[in-house]
Motif scaffolding. Structure first.
Motif, PDB file in Angstrom:
ATOM      1  N   LYS A 170      -3.209  -4.888  -1.553  1.00 10.59           N
ATOM      2  CA  LYS A 170      -4.193  -5.832  -2.068  1.00 10.59           C
ATOM      3  C   LYS A 170      -5.561  -5.151  -2.226  1.00 10.59           C
ATOM      4  O   LYS A 170      -6.255  -5.333  -3.222  1.00 10.59           O
ATOM      5  CB  LYS A 170      -4.299  -7.018  -1.111  1.00 10.59           C
ATOM      6  N   ARG A 171      -5.925  -4.330  -1.231  1.00  4.18           N
ATOM      7  CA  ARG A 171      -7.226  -3.659  -1.301  1.00  4.18           C
ATOM      8  C   ARG A 171      -7.252  -2.620  -2.421  1.00  4.18           C
ATOM      9  O   ARG A 171      -8.274  -2.450  -3.092  1.00  4.18           O
ATOM     10  CB  ARG A 171      -7.535  -3.006   0.048  1.00  4.18           C
ATOM     11  N   ALA A 191     -15.099   8.264  -1.410  1.00  2.00           N
ATOM     12  CA  ALA A 191     -15.922   7.723  -0.329  1.00  2.00           C
ATOM     13  C   ALA A 191     -15.878   6.194  -0.343  1.00  2.00           C
ATOM     14  O   ALA A 191     -15.758   5.541   0.707  1.00  2.00           O
ATOM     15  CB  ALA A 191     -17.359   8.213  -0.465  1.00  2.00           C
ATOM     16  N   MET A 192     -15.945   5.608  -1.541  1.00  2.00           N
ATOM     17  CA  MET A 192     -15.853   4.152  -1.660  1.00  2.00           C
ATOM     18  C   MET A 192     -14.467   3.661  -1.230  1.00  2.00           C
ATOM     19  O   MET A 192     -14.332   2.622  -0.566  1.00  2.00           O
ATOM     20  CB  MET A 192     -16.121   3.741  -3.103  1.00  2.00           C
ATOM     21  N   LEU A 193     -13.444   4.429  -1.582  1.00  2.00           N
ATOM     22  CA  LEU A 193     -12.080   4.075  -1.201  1.00  2.00           C
ATOM     23  C   LEU A 193     -11.920   4.089   0.312  1.00  2.00           C
ATOM     24  O   LEU A 193     -11.278   3.210   0.898  1.00  2.00           O
ATOM     25  CB  LEU A 193     -11.094   5.055  -1.857  1.00  2.00           C
ATOM     26  N   GLN A 194     -12.518   5.075   0.967  1.00  2.00           N
ATOM     27  CA  GLN A 194     -12.436   5.163   2.425  1.00  2.00           C
ATOM     28  C   GLN A 194     -13.090   3.951   3.079  1.00  2.00           C
ATOM     29  O   GLN A 194     -12.584   3.398   4.061  1.00  2.00           O
ATOM     30  CB  GLN A 194     -13.117   6.465   2.900  1.00  2.00           C
ATOM     31  N   ILE A 223     -10.715   0.756   2.257  1.00  2.00           N
ATOM     32  CA  ILE A 223      -9.468   0.749   3.028  1.00  2.00           C
ATOM     33  C   ILE A 223      -9.763   0.684   4.522  1.00  2.00           C
ATOM     34  O   ILE A 223      -9.017   0.091   5.303  1.00  2.00           O
ATOM     35  CB  ILE A 223      -8.621   1.994   2.704  1.00  2.00           C
ATOM     36  N   GLY A 224     -10.854   1.318   4.952  1.00  2.00           N
ATOM     37  CA  GLY A 224     -11.156   1.436   6.370  1.00  2.00           C
ATOM     38  C   GLY A 224     -11.655   0.166   7.030  1.00  2.00           C
ATOM     39  O   GLY A 224     -11.893   0.158   8.244  1.00  2.00           O
ATOM     40  N   GLN A 225     -11.838  -0.920   6.279  1.00  4.07           N
ATOM     41  CA  GLN A 225     -12.255  -2.169   6.890  1.00  4.07           C
ATOM     42  C   GLN A 225     -11.175  -2.681   7.847  1.00  4.07           C
ATOM     43  O   GLN A 225      -9.982  -2.560   7.580  1.00  4.07           O
ATOM     44  CB  GLN A 225     -12.522  -3.219   5.811  1.00  4.07           C
ATOM     45  N   SER A 238      -6.203  -6.383  15.854  1.00  5.72           N
ATOM     46  CA  SER A 238      -7.172  -5.734  14.971  1.00  5.72           C
ATOM     47  C   SER A 238      -6.763  -4.286  14.755  1.00  5.72           C
ATOM     48  O   SER A 238      -6.547  -3.533  15.718  1.00  5.72           O
ATOM     49  CB  SER A 238      -8.577  -5.795  15.591  1.00  5.72           C
ATOM     50  N   LEU A 239      -6.625  -3.915  13.499  1.00  3.81           N
ATOM     51  CA  LEU A 239      -6.199  -2.566  13.143  1.00  3.81           C
ATOM     52  C   LEU A 239      -7.259  -1.901  12.278  1.00  3.81           C
ATOM     53  O   LEU A 239      -7.798  -2.521  11.352  1.00  3.81           O
ATOM     54  CB  LEU A 239      -4.872  -2.596  12.380  1.00  3.81           C
ATOM     55  N   HIS A 240      -7.552  -0.641  12.604  1.00  4.66           N
ATOM     56  CA  HIS A 240      -8.468   0.151  11.790  1.00  4.66           C
ATOM     57  C   HIS A 240      -7.629   1.018  10.861  1.00  4.66           C
ATOM     58  O   HIS A 240      -6.951   1.950  11.290  1.00  4.66           O
ATOM     59  CB  HIS A 240      -9.349   1.026  12.687  1.00  4.66           C
ATOM     60  N   LEU A 241      -7.648   0.688   9.574  1.00  6.48           N
ATOM     61  CA  LEU A 241      -6.802   1.378   8.601  1.00  6.48           C
ATOM     62  C   LEU A 241      -7.502   2.639   8.105  1.00  6.48           C
ATOM     63  O   LEU A 241      -8.676   2.611   7.743  1.00  6.48           O
ATOM     64  CB  LEU A 241      -6.492   0.457   7.420  1.00  6.48           C
TER      65      LEU A 241
END
Length: 775
Positions: A415-416, A451-454, A457-459, A467-470
């Motif tokens: 989705k992201r 950088a924007m992708l990181q 996705i990293g949210q 809670s998971l840090h992707l």
């Protein structure tokens, strides 16, 4: 009610009660005969068309899915790694996607490394078991024409329609084959019977031996068996039956035939019934009714012919026309059912196409869609970029939280990705691998995009209070003239693997990293040959006895003298040996060579103990320790002359088995040493249980010993701990005399390092030893 066939016939017969009986009877009889012949011919033609459609569709679906599964990188990786259990799980997952009855994987050397057979128990539940040919040699000859073998496979008295596709690695190199098959049996025969109305089945014939592979309905009777056999073998046609046959091919020297049949009287029962009714009515009515009956028969047969013609039109693949007739309610209903049937076929084909080009979990495009979309971009000369994305720690999520949570994470990532750039094609290639394909994308803006992708996705992602840090790792490749989509994907994967190895968030493809990957792959293939052809050589680093101030021990370190690349350090090929299951052969070579070196030194009057490193893979092999003990005895080498060094990690990976193996070696007199102590994860409690004789303090604590107070405390504590446990201590990394004196004063038993000597080959070491002040 007047539009009903029976009512119209009755009404017309009442109106034409004065028709000529004789003429009407003859005309009606001729019409009925032609209708019967036409109906029989049409039934046989429909049977042929239905069978060919079913058979070809199964062949196409199996071939397409086998090809798709063979391109699955996850499946290839497990295949190459040799993890048979994981490979069987992955193979079964693919099998389940098309509900195949048989899934097979054959290695390049012709061994069946995976064979899964699905069946149903008494309750109708699916049971998947290993096939009887698991780990056996494949019955067919393996060569480049592998995909041209018979599409039928007889296994445990069950016949399967099967298709294979090659598994490739590194371009066009075939590493094996994967195939899927549907069962040919009662289920398929029943399906054909439902579609055609004819008794259906399959028969294997070998000389006089006949066996039925499958049959619709109840078991075939002996009379029917003789009838079908005579028709297939001798082409004898019984006029009382409608018969159809099709030779499908040879299966293990048996000929396979499909057949359909039905009693002519049963098939034409409805027509005969109508005919008898007409005769009865004609005999009771006046001659004029027969004339009207003839007109009615024409009214009946005309829409049937229309339906037959339109059925043939549909059978050719024309699904977008409406079937209609201007006739009775029943025939209009039949025409409506024809229209519904073709609409259902169109819907199924659209569903199959969607499944073939989309990922079922995320509904993103899959590899097939990626090829279909990107190939026109490349052909048009458009610049494009491929960003291959690997989600980190997905295996831990699946193992720890379950695959349900893992699937939700994958869907969230999908989705992201879809919201990052609406112009990008988002695809899912495998379990945790995604692709973003860009058309007309500028190189200079890609760092900013990543950088924007990181960030996107990293949210944090929350699922049921978890809670998971992707995080992800990405590999990027850009299109170049003459480079196809397959090459672009391979380059992106090479960049991705380079990023993983170097612990980077992403890597843009460069020809240099590709060269390193190719060289590494070549080394994997050449290592076995290097061991067998003695391209390896031992270097020796002296160990100084700090009490006697004399060289009494050496550590044997292996080097690879490559005929083209020169000396290859162990840091390069040892990991390769561990991953390719060659560590056992490598360690055995080192130990055998060390024993030979011991005797060469004994012949020169040099009494030297030799230390050899062993790995965790060696300790997992319960035969290895027995081999060491037996080989020492065979080569007449005293156990006191051999020290085996193991790392802390080798013990931590399986403490129970490691302690068992080390105890066996210790009980037979071998000296055991913990190498690189202080850098691993062993606890004091575990250290106390290990049957070892000495500790080797890692050089990272010794090299700056005199300049770092923390290192002094660690080394001092280690010396006290080891001595209290009755262990000797060897200090690595001694690079100056002051460090040597400091260790001597604190009763360290042995030391080694560049201050004494670097690792040297045999002859240079002998020269150094003869001139050393510690000789």
């Amino acid at each position: 009610m007047f539009n009903r066939l029976q009512t119209r016939i009755f009404a017309f017969f009442v109106l034409v009660i004065i028709a000529v009986l004789a003429l009407s009877f003859w005309l009606s009889y001729q019409s009925n005969q032609r209708l019967e012949q036409q109906y029989v011919a049409n039934q046989l033609e429909v049977a042929s068309l239905v069978f060919e459609s079913q058979y070809d569709n199964r062949n196409y679906y199996l071939a397409a899915f086998a090809s798709t599964a063979a391109k699955d990188f996850g499946l290839k990786d497990i295949f190459i790694d040799g993890d048979n259990r994981s490979f069987l799980v992955a193979l079964n997952n693919h099998r389940g996607r098309i509900n195949a009855s048989l899934a097979m994987a054959v290695s390049a050397d012709g061994t069946v490394i995976g064979q899964l057979v699905a069946s149903q128990d008494d309750l109708g539940q699916e049971i998947v078991a290993l096939g009887s040919e698991q780990h056996a040699s494949f019955r067919y000859h393996i060569d480049t024409e592998f995909d041209q073998i018979s599409p039928f496979y007889l296994l445990d008295d069950k016949l399967y329609q099967i298709k294979f596709s090659p598994l490739t690695s590194g371009g066009d190199s075939v590493i094996g084959w994967v195939g899927f098959g549907f069962l040919i049996g009662d289920s398929l025969a029943n399906s054909l019977q439902k579609l055609t109305g004819l008794n259906s089945g399959f028969m294997l014939i070998e000389q006089d031996a006949i066996s039925h592979v499958g049959h619709s309905g109840l078991a075939i009777e002996q009379h029917d068996t003789q009838l079908v056999t005579q028709y297939i073998v001798n082409d004898q046609l019984d006029s009382d039956y409608i018969l159809w046959k099709q030779f499908l091919g040879e299966v293990d020297d048996k000929s396979l035939h499909a057949y359909m049949y039905k009693s002519r009287s049963d098939l034409l029962a409805s027509l005969e019934s109508q005919w008898l009714q007409q005769v009865a009515v004609l005999l009771l009515m006046l001659p004029v009714s027969l004339l009207l009956a003839f007109w009615i028969s024409g009214t009946i047969t005309r829409p049937i012919k229309q339906l037959i013609g339109q059925a043939r039109f549909i059978a050719k693949g024309n699904y977008h026309s409406n079937v209609s007739v201007d006739s009775s309610v029943e025939l209009q209903q039949l025409a409506s059912e024809f229209t519904s049937m073709q609409q259902a076929i169109v819907a199924r084909e659209q569903a199959i196409e969607h499944q073939a080009f989309h990922d079922p979990l995320t509904n993103l495009a899959n590899r097939n869609q990626l090829h279909r979309v990107c190939e026109p971009w490349i052909e048009a000369g458009s610049s494009m970029a491929i960003c291959l994305i690997n989600i980190r720690r997905m295996t831990e999520v699946n193992v720890t939280l379950g695959h349900v949570v893992g699937d939700e994470v994958i869907k969230e990532v999908a989705k992201r990705l879809c919201h990052i750039n609406p112009n990008a094609l988002a695809c899912r290639l495998s379990g945790d691998e995604f692709v973003l394909a860009f058309k007309e994308f500028e190189h200079s803006t890609f760092d900013r995009f990543l950088a924007m992708l990181q960030v996107q996705i990293g949210q944090h992602y929350c699922y049921k209070d978890i809670s998971l840090h992707l995080q992800f790792t990405a590999g990027v490749s850009f299109s170049q003239p003459g480079v196809d989509i397959v090459t672009l994907l391979r380059q992106a994967d090479t960049a991705l693997q380079h990023a993983k190895i170097n612990k980077r968030d992403y890597q843009i493809y460069d020809a240099n990293i590709d060269k390193n990957s190719i060289e590494r792959f070549q080394l994997i293939n050449e290592l076995k040959e290097a061991i067998e052809q003695n391209q390896l050589v031992l270097y020796y680093q002296p160990k100084l006895n700090l009490v006697q101030q004399k060289i009494t021990h050496v550590e044997a370190l292996v080097r690879w003298i490559h005929p083209k690349r020169g000396i290859i350090p162990p840091d390069t090929f040892i990991p390769i040996a561990e991953k390719t299951m060659q560590m056992d052969a490598l360690t055995r070579w080192v130990i055998t060579e060390a024993m030979a070196q011991y005797h060469r030194w004994q012949a020169k009057g040099v009494n030297m103990s030799i230390a050899v490193n062993i790995s965790a893979e060696n300790l997992k092999d319960e035969l290895f320790c027995h081999w060491v003990i037996e080989t020492l005895a065979q080569h007449s080498v005293p156990v006191s002359a051999m020290t085996l060094e193991i790392t802390e990690d080798a013990v931590v990976s399986d403490p129970e088995l490691a302690i068992k193996q080390l105890t066996l070696l210790r009980n037979n007199g071998l000296t055991l040493s913990i190498d690189d102590y202080g850098t691993g994860y062993s606890s004091l409690a575990q250290l106390k249980q290990l049957p070892v004789d000495e500790l080797k303090i890692d050089k990272s604590f010794v090299q700056k010993l005199l300049h770092t107070e923390a290192d002094q405390i660690i080394v001092q504590s280690t010396l006290q701990l080891a001595h209290n446990l009755g262990l000797k201590v060897v200090a690595e990394g001694i690079e100056d005399n002051e460090t040597l004196q400091w260790l001597t004063e604190r009763h360290c038993e042995m030391g080694q390092g560049f201050y004494l000597s670097r690792p040297l080959p045999e002859l240079p070491f002998n020269d150094w030893l003869s001139q050393s002040e510690f000789n």
